[in-house]
Write a protein that holds these residues in place. Sequence first.
Motif, PDB file in Angstrom:
ATOM      1  N   THR A  31       0.859  -1.180   0.000  1.00  0.00           N
ATOM      2  CA  THR A  31       0.000   0.000   0.000  1.00  0.00           C
ATOM      3  C   THR A  31       0.899   1.235   0.000  1.00  0.00           C
ATOM      4  O   THR A  31       1.901   1.266   0.726  1.00  0.00           O
ATOM      5  CB  THR A  31      -0.908   0.029   1.247  1.00  0.00           C
ATOM      6  OG1 THR A  31      -0.062  -0.075   2.388  1.00  0.00           O
ATOM      7  CG2 THR A  31      -1.888  -1.128   1.253  1.00  0.00           C
ATOM      8  N   PRO A  32       0.572   2.226  -0.807  1.00  0.00           N
ATOM      9  CA  PRO A  32       1.479   3.363  -0.975  1.00  0.00           C
ATOM     10  C   PRO A  32       1.760   4.126   0.331  1.00  0.00           C
ATOM     11  O   PRO A  32       2.876   4.559   0.549  1.00  0.00           O
ATOM     12  CB  PRO A  32       0.758   4.256  -1.973  1.00  0.00           C
ATOM     13  CG  PRO A  32      -0.194   3.361  -2.685  1.00  0.00           C
ATOM     14  CD  PRO A  32      -0.573   2.283  -1.724  1.00  0.00           C
ATOM     15  N   HIS A  70       2.973   0.971   3.437  1.00  0.00           N
ATOM     16  CA  HIS A  70       3.798  -0.163   3.025  1.00  0.00           C
ATOM     17  C   HIS A  70       3.408  -1.490   3.659  1.00  0.00           C
ATOM     18  O   HIS A  70       4.249  -2.297   4.005  1.00  0.00           O
ATOM     19  CB  HIS A  70       5.280   0.140   3.255  1.00  0.00           C
ATOM     20  CG  HIS A  70       5.726   1.364   2.531  1.00  0.00           C
ATOM     21  ND1 HIS A  70       6.468   2.353   3.104  1.00  0.00           N
ATOM     22  CD2 HIS A  70       5.485   1.767   1.272  1.00  0.00           C
ATOM     23  CE1 HIS A  70       6.660   3.317   2.237  1.00  0.00           C
ATOM     24  NE2 HIS A  70       6.077   2.991   1.117  1.00  0.00           N
ATOM     25  N   GLU A  71       2.115  -1.672   3.783  1.00  0.00           N
ATOM     26  CA  GLU A  71       1.599  -2.975   4.193  1.00  0.00           C
ATOM     27  C   GLU A  71       1.280  -3.743   2.907  1.00  0.00           C
ATOM     28  O   GLU A  71       1.003  -3.129   1.880  1.00  0.00           O
ATOM     29  CB  GLU A  71       0.293  -2.794   4.987  1.00  0.00           C
ATOM     30  CG  GLU A  71       0.476  -2.185   6.363  1.00  0.00           C
ATOM     31  CD  GLU A  71       1.284  -3.087   7.271  1.00  0.00           C
ATOM     32  OE1 GLU A  71       0.995  -4.299   7.289  1.00  0.00           O
ATOM     33  OE2 GLU A  71       2.212  -2.585   7.938  1.00  0.00           O
ATOM     34  N   PRO A  72       1.308  -5.082   2.962  1.00  0.00           N
ATOM     35  CA  PRO A  72       0.963  -5.830   1.745  1.00  0.00           C
ATOM     36  C   PRO A  72      -0.462  -5.502   1.284  1.00  0.00           C
ATOM     37  O   PRO A  72      -1.387  -5.515   2.094  1.00  0.00           O
ATOM     38  CB  PRO A  72       1.044  -7.296   2.186  1.00  0.00           C
ATOM     39  CG  PRO A  72       1.775  -7.303   3.469  1.00  0.00           C
ATOM     40  CD  PRO A  72       1.646  -5.954   4.092  1.00  0.00           C
ATOM     41  N   ALA A  73      -0.601  -5.160   0.010  1.00  0.00           N
ATOM     42  CA  ALA A  73      -1.943  -4.884  -0.524  1.00  0.00           C
ATOM     43  C   ALA A  73      -2.581  -6.229  -0.866  1.00  0.00           C
ATOM     44  O   ALA A  73      -1.893  -7.134  -1.325  1.00  0.00           O
ATOM     45  CB  ALA A  73      -1.836  -4.019  -1.767  1.00  0.00           C
ATOM     46  N   PRO A  74      -3.880  -6.384  -0.640  1.00  0.00           N
ATOM     47  CA  PRO A  74      -4.530  -7.646  -0.997  1.00  0.00           C
ATOM     48  C   PRO A  74      -4.407  -7.891  -2.503  1.00  0.00           C
ATOM     49  O   PRO A  74      -4.341  -6.940  -3.286  1.00  0.00           O
ATOM     50  CB  PRO A  74      -5.991  -7.418  -0.601  1.00  0.00           C
ATOM     51  CG  PRO A  74      -6.049  -6.148   0.148  1.00  0.00           C
ATOM     52  CD  PRO A  74      -4.805  -5.383  -0.110  1.00  0.00           C
ATOM     53  N   GLU A  90       2.177  -0.150  -4.706  1.00  0.00           N
ATOM     54  CA  GLU A  90       3.521   0.042  -5.266  1.00  0.00           C
ATOM     55  C   GLU A  90       4.208  -1.318  -5.421  1.00  0.00           C
ATOM     56  O   GLU A  90       4.216  -2.137  -4.506  1.00  0.00           O
ATOM     57  CB  GLU A  90       4.345   0.941  -4.332  1.00  0.00           C
ATOM     58  CG  GLU A  90       5.748   1.173  -4.866  1.00  0.00           C
ATOM     59  CD  GLU A  90       6.586   2.116  -3.995  1.00  0.00           C
ATOM     60  OE1 GLU A  90       6.025   2.739  -3.059  1.00  0.00           O
ATOM     61  OE2 GLU A  90       7.801   2.211  -4.254  1.00  0.00           O
ATOM     62  N   LEU A  91       4.791  -1.502  -6.579  1.00  0.00           N
ATOM     63  CA  LEU A  91       5.520  -2.737  -6.853  1.00  0.00           C
ATOM     64  C   LEU A  91       6.885  -2.677  -6.169  1.00  0.00           C
ATOM     65  O   LEU A  91       7.635  -1.721  -6.346  1.00  0.00           O
ATOM     66  CB  LEU A  91       5.689  -2.880  -8.368  1.00  0.00           C
ATOM     67  CG  LEU A  91       6.472  -4.081  -8.881  1.00  0.00           C
ATOM     68  CD1 LEU A  91       5.730  -5.377  -8.593  1.00  0.00           C
ATOM     69  CD2 LEU A  91       6.692  -3.943 -10.386  1.00  0.00           C
ATOM     70  N   VAL A  92       7.172  -3.704  -5.365  1.00  0.00           N
ATOM     71  CA  VAL A  92       8.448  -3.772  -4.646  1.00  0.00           C
ATOM     72  C   VAL A  92       9.109  -5.085  -5.037  1.00  0.00           C
ATOM     73  O   VAL A  92       8.476  -6.138  -4.991  1.00  0.00           O
ATOM     74  CB  VAL A  92       8.192  -3.687  -3.122  1.00  0.00           C
ATOM     75  CG1 VAL A  92       9.454  -3.954  -2.333  1.00  0.00           C
ATOM     76  CG2 VAL A  92       7.629  -2.305  -2.762  1.00  0.00           C
TER      77      VAL A  92
END
Length: 432
Positions: A265-266, A269-273, A279-281
């Motif tokens: 999440t922008p 920085h928690e994992p987006a479902p 944001e791609l990491v």
Amino acid sequence: MFYDDVESLPRPQLEQLQLARLKDVVARAAASPFYRKAFQQTGVTPDSIRSLEDVRKLPLTTKADLRNHYPYGFLAKPKAEMVRLHASSGTTGSPTAIFYTREDLESWADLCARSFYGVGVRPEDVFQNIAGYGLFTGGLGIHYGAERLGCLTIPAGAGNTARQIKLIRDFQVTAIHIIPSYALYLGAWLVDHGLDPAELPWRIALIGAEPHTEEARQRIQELLQLKAYNSYGLSEMNGPGVAFECAHQCGMHVWEDAYLVEILTPDNHEPAPDGEVGELVLTSFARQGMPLIRYRTRDLTRIIPGDCPCGRTHRRIDRIKGRADDMLIIKGVNIYPMQIEQALLSMPEVAQNYVIELFREGYMDQLRVKVEIKNEFFVEDMRALTALQKRIASRLRDEILITPRVELAQHKSLPQSAGKAERVRDLREKDL
Ligand code: ADP
Ligand code: ZN
């Protein structure tokens, strides 16, 4: 059926492989000045990684970190083992330097070859690379991938459209790599020169290196009469060959044996479902000279849920929505340039090129869109032109919720480059 068996490795095995590689890269990266310190500060060691979720214990790496440790602070091997340097194109600021060992160049070429094979490129193909050679990874990176696959590879470089077409005809080129904005230009050029694209020998175009919409792809396919496949990569992760569409054209498979994907999440920085944009990491497993861990790409995309009909098990990311840095805020509304492109290119009167300008009027930020109109619609009738201008403005309003100023421009009158297009011009400082 696939270039490499790993492409269809069942998920449990693929994830096992990833876990082993993640531990390995943490151990290797610790040799670099940046990660040695970062790991010490956070207290992580390869033993901290027991599952893939444990990647979250590792620090994020940003472009600012790369700049602050420029030029050699990320090397995890002695400089003497490096054999190549590339630099990012500097689209969003000063460039960063990326180093490759011989082994890195080998694994990168393999990833590119695998990507090209996946969309039907074969050793018998003649491959023309219409991208700038030099520090840009789309030159040599694509080049060695095509050679690795066994194609006769033509290092045409960017620009000089007449010469490009001559090479394509003379050597019966069947596959090309080209930046989408230049592909659109090339298509218009063929029309202007009375050339029928169906008579050209090409059948496949790899397009990438800059954000573009599905509308742009459709236009490229029509104008050039070939199939165009989306290619994603960034210098920090080698360059092209990170994620690639397959023949089904429904999202780009990230090569998960070489890269660990996270969508965060922008804001926190928690994992987006799965399925949600963030944001791609990326973490590179294979890179030896300069491994990067949890690199924040600033690119916005989402994981496409579900399986791809092609049978590859590597997950797909959606077309890049834009860079986080690209977002414009005008009159309180968030706007991405790609929304504007989507609206413009869905209109038949609009030609291939446009520029978005930001300027200030009083204390208000304003948006102006200059757009090229196809010759047949660029008529002398003022009323017709004004009506068209209004139609474009209202189509844009439907998409971005504000009404921008629209200026119609004659075909080929806006600046055009053979490299990455500069779609947004910020004139706000100048107007003050
Ligand atoms: P720079 O960041 O200076 O442009 P690079 O040449 O390394 O340097 O470019 C990588 C960036 O280009 C990516 O982070 C992404 O923003 C963009 N990009 C590359 N391929 C694509 C693609 N297929 N679709 C959209 N954007 C892309
Ligand atoms: Zn697929």
